[in-house]
Design a protein around this motif. Structure first.
Motif, PDB file in Angstrom:
ATOM      1  N   GLY A  19      26.786  96.195  41.713  1.00  0.00           N
ATOM      2  CA  GLY A  19      26.046  95.343  42.546  1.00  0.00           C
ATOM      3  C   GLY A  19      26.197  93.814  41.949  1.00  0.00           C
ATOM      4  O   GLY A  19      26.766  92.833  42.541  1.00  0.00           O
ATOM      5  N   HIS A  20      25.782  93.667  40.422  1.00  0.00           N
ATOM      6  CA  HIS A  20      25.901  92.565  39.801  1.00  0.00           C
ATOM      7  C   HIS A  20      27.296  91.941  39.688  1.00  0.00           C
ATOM      8  O   HIS A  20      27.862  90.870  39.772  1.00  0.00           O
ATOM      9  N   LEU A  21      28.173  93.032  39.301  1.00  0.00           N
ATOM     10  CA  LEU A  21      29.580  92.748  39.092  1.00  0.00           C
ATOM     11  C   LEU A  21      30.201  92.080  40.309  1.00  0.00           C
ATOM     12  O   LEU A  21      31.101  91.016  40.403  1.00  0.00           O
ATOM     13  N   ASP A  22      29.823  92.539  41.696  1.00  0.00           N
ATOM     14  CA  ASP A  22      30.511  91.962  42.773  1.00  0.00           C
ATOM     15  C   ASP A  22      30.155  90.489  42.979  1.00  0.00           C
ATOM     16  O   ASP A  22      30.672  89.564  43.213  1.00  0.00           O
ATOM     17  N   ILE A  23      28.569  90.231  42.714  1.00  0.00           N
ATOM     18  CA  ILE A  23      28.321  88.972  42.682  1.00  0.00           C
ATOM     19  C   ILE A  23      28.950  88.289  41.530  1.00  0.00           C
ATOM     20  O   ILE A  23      29.320  86.859  42.000  1.00  0.00           O
ATOM     21  N   ILE A  24      29.164  88.436  40.592  1.00  0.00           N
ATOM     22  CA  ILE A  24      29.957  87.902  39.607  1.00  0.00           C
ATOM     23  C   ILE A  24      31.353  87.442  39.772  1.00  0.00           C
ATOM     24  O   ILE A  24      31.738  86.334  39.848  1.00  0.00           O
ATOM     25  N   HIS A  25      31.888  88.472  40.452  1.00  0.00           N
ATOM     26  CA  HIS A  25      33.341  88.212  40.947  1.00  0.00           C
ATOM     27  C   HIS A  25      33.448  87.218  42.118  1.00  0.00           C
ATOM     28  O   HIS A  25      34.262  86.110  41.930  1.00  0.00           O
ATOM     29  N   ARG A  26      32.508  87.406  42.978  1.00  0.00           N
ATOM     30  CA  ARG A  26      32.646  86.461  43.989  1.00  0.00           C
ATOM     31  C   ARG A  26      32.234  84.967  43.519  1.00  0.00           C
ATOM     32  O   ARG A  26      32.704  83.725  43.808  1.00  0.00           O
ATOM     33  N   ALA A  27      31.139  84.636  42.686  1.00  0.00           N
ATOM     34  CA  ALA A  27      30.470  83.333  42.268  1.00  0.00           C
ATOM     35  C   ALA A  27      31.734  82.779  41.318  1.00  0.00           C
ATOM     36  O   ALA A  27      31.918  81.610  41.293  1.00  0.00           O
ATOM     37  N   SER A  28      32.289  83.550  40.495  1.00  0.00           N
ATOM     38  CA  SER A  28      33.331  82.993  39.624  1.00  0.00           C
ATOM     39  C   SER A  28      34.292  82.334  40.362  1.00  0.00           C
ATOM     40  O   SER A  28      34.992  81.485  39.797  1.00  0.00           O
ATOM     41  N   LYS A  29      34.654  82.754  41.671  1.00  0.00           N
ATOM     42  CA  LYS A  29      35.710  82.042  42.414  1.00  0.00           C
ATOM     43  C   LYS A  29      35.256  80.656  42.951  1.00  0.00           C
ATOM     44  O   LYS A  29      35.791  79.777  43.411  1.00  0.00           O
ATOM     45  N   LEU A  30      34.086  80.489  43.171  1.00  0.00           N
ATOM     46  CA  LEU A  30      33.369  79.401  43.645  1.00  0.00           C
ATOM     47  C   LEU A  30      33.146  78.294  42.588  1.00  0.00           C
ATOM     48  O   LEU A  30      32.874  77.005  43.002  1.00  0.00           O
ATOM     49  N   PHE A  31      33.205  78.446  41.348  1.00  0.00           N
ATOM     50  CA  PHE A  31      32.812  77.559  40.330  1.00  0.00           C
ATOM     51  C   PHE A  31      33.798  77.635  39.445  1.00  0.00           C
ATOM     52  O   PHE A  31      34.279  78.423  38.961  1.00  0.00           O
ATOM     53  N   THR A  32      33.804  76.465  38.348  1.00  0.00           N
ATOM     54  CA  THR A  32      34.740  76.233  37.626  1.00  0.00           C
ATOM     55  C   THR A  32      34.358  77.131  36.469  1.00  0.00           C
ATOM     56  O   THR A  32      35.077  77.877  35.822  1.00  0.00           O
ATOM     57  N   LYS A  33      33.109  77.184  36.171  1.00  0.00           N
ATOM     58  CA  LYS A  33      32.591  78.015  35.194  1.00  0.00           C
ATOM     59  C   LYS A  33      31.198  78.675  35.616  1.00  0.00           C
ATOM     60  O   LYS A  33      30.365  78.165  36.149  1.00  0.00           O
ATOM     61  N   LEU A  34      30.992  80.092  35.060  1.00  0.00           N
ATOM     62  CA  LEU A  34      29.986  80.838  35.611  1.00  0.00           C
ATOM     63  C   LEU A  34      29.311  81.422  34.416  1.00  0.00           C
ATOM     64  O   LEU A  34      30.127  82.148  33.673  1.00  0.00           O
TER      65      LEU A  34
END
Ligand code: COA
Length: 162
Positions: A19-34
């Motif tokens: 569940g966390h990893l899914d959020i990380i993948h999606r958020a990493s596409k939205l920002f230059t750095k996560l």
């Protein structure tokens, strides 16, 4: 794309789940750095040390070049300020998460008005998932393969089995 491009994804991650990893993948596409930050939730007694939790997340996010993983034992609002982040990312699961998340988001924006809390809806298959459930199943010898990333599956089992 946002004006400022650093986002923070905080949690206790004890341990990281699909569940966390899914959020990380999606958020990493939205920002230059996560920046994924392992933090302290004073209400929780963690099973994995901060260093172990950081290591597990790093193993699962090795392929994401704009993702960094850190630990902080301070306040989330202060950490966001120190990093110059414009957004705090949270995954929203069931309706029951809402009141608690709303309270935290309002408190953090009072402490740091420059940061917005953004909620990503958790995928349906992760809706019921939680780190404590994974710990419980693993410690009783159950199968956690559908709940945690493959690459850390064995490490979690070896660490938690009774
Ligand atoms: N899919 C599946 N499960 C998820 C999920 C997702 N996308 N997102 C969260 N979860 C699970 C977590 O594994 C966790 O399970 P658990 O309760 O069994 O451990 C549960 O949902 C709650 O997660 P979350 O809401 O992220 O809470 P947390 O305890 O992991 O993190 C902190 C809370 C660390 C971010 C918060 O305490 C904090 O900000 N601490 C720093 C100090 C501070 O600033 N305090 C003031 C806050 S206003």
């Amino acid at each position: 794309m946002m004006k400022n491009d650093i986002a923070i994804y905080p949690g206790s991650f004890d341990p990281i789940t699909l569940g966390h990893l899914d959020i990380i993948h999606r958020a990493s596409k939205l920002f230059t750095k996560l920046i994924v930050v392992v933090m302290v939730n004073p209400k929780k007694q963690c099973s994995f040390s901060p260093a172990e939790r950081v290591e597990l997340i790093k193993k699962c996010t090795d392929d994401l070049l704009n993702v960094e993983v850190e630990f902080s034992d301070g306040l989330l609002a202060d950490y966001a300020k120190e990093k110059g982040a414009c957004a705090i990312i949270k995954g929203l699961r069931a309706l029951s998460d809402f009141e608690y998340e709303f309270q935290m988001a309002l408190t953090n924006s009072k402490l740091n008005p420059d940061v917005e809390t953004l909620f990503l809806t958790t995928r349906a298959e992760n809706m019921y998932l939680s780190s404590s459930m994974v710990r419980q199943i693993a410690s009783m010898g159950g199968d956690i393969s559908g709940f945690v990333p493959d690459i850390i599956h064995k490490q979690i089992i070896n660490r938690l089995k009774g």
